[in-house]
Scaffold this active site. Structure first.
Site, PDB file in Angstrom:
ATOM      1  N   GLU A   2       7.764  91.556  55.430  1.00 28.74           N
ATOM      2  CA  GLU A   2       8.179  90.702  54.332  1.00 28.74           C
ATOM      3  C   GLU A   2       8.609  91.607  53.181  1.00 28.74           C
ATOM      4  OE1 GLU A   2       5.733  87.112  53.383  1.00 28.74           O
ATOM      5  OE2 GLU A   2       5.528  88.113  51.438  1.00 28.74           O
TER       6      GLU A   2
ATOM      7  N   HIS B 234       1.646  89.859  59.266  1.00 29.23           N
ATOM      8  CA  HIS B 234       2.787  90.489  58.604  1.00 29.23           C
ATOM      9  C   HIS B 234       2.316  91.463  57.535  1.00 29.23           C
ATOM     10  CE1 HIS B 234       2.237  87.133  55.654  1.00 29.23           C
ATOM     11  NE2 HIS B 234       2.653  88.040  54.777  1.00 29.23           N
TER      12      HIS B 234
ATOM     13  N   HIS C 219       0.977  93.054  50.113  1.00 25.82           N
ATOM     14  CA  HIS C 219      -0.171  92.441  50.766  1.00 25.82           C
ATOM     15  C   HIS C 219      -0.055  92.570  52.281  1.00 25.82           C
ATOM     16  CE1 HIS C 219       2.601  88.887  50.799  1.00 25.82           C
ATOM     17  NE2 HIS C 219       2.074  88.693  51.994  1.00 25.82           N
TER      18      HIS C 219
END
Length: 139
Positions: free
Chosen positions: A134, A83, A11
């Site tokens: 991430e 992010h 994502h």
């Protein structure tokens, strides 16, 4: 995929000043599906996923002024890309590869386990060209 390889995009995280306004905006886009709000224990965020055109966005509203997302919003009051999350085979090995190249882990050095079962480590943006990375390993 090798043990330390960075995999597919999971994502894109967007820092937003108001989660409710952001959810309402994305809900009006044709083809968008906005998920329920959720939180991650120990983190001060309100969150929601948006599925849009085969891409998942994570809307991130900080609930304290001391979080990295809050600091991002101080610099970018309207919000923006905060992010990028990638799937990995081994979160520790992938993080170690980035650390070997000068990156640093943000927060705990051990992966946290999120509601979807993923083991997650976060890499600081200072050595990743301004974007937090991430790393997510499926349970």
């Amino acid at each position: 995929m090798s043990k330390n390889e960075i995999g597919l995009l999971h994502h894109i995280g967007l820092a937003v000043p108001d989660l409710d306004i952001a959810k309402a905006y994305y809900a009006k886009l044709p083809g968008a599906s906005v998920g329920e709000e959720f939180t991650i224990p120990g983190l001060a965020y309100r969150l929601a996923y948006v599925e849009l055109g085969g891409t998942r966005l994570e809307l991130v509203q900080p609930t304290t002024t001391s979080s990295t997302a809050a600091r991002y919003l101080d610099l970018h009051p309207d919000g923006g890309v905060y992010h990028i999350a990638y799937l990995v085979e081994d979160v520790r090995a992938s993080a170690a590869t980035l650390v070997e190249q000068g990156a640093a882990i943000v927060g705990p050095s051990e992966p946290r386990i999120e509601g979807d079962g993923h083991h997650v480590l976060v890499v600081d943006a200072t050595k990743t060209h301004g974007t937090i990375i991430e790393l997510r390993q499926a349970a």
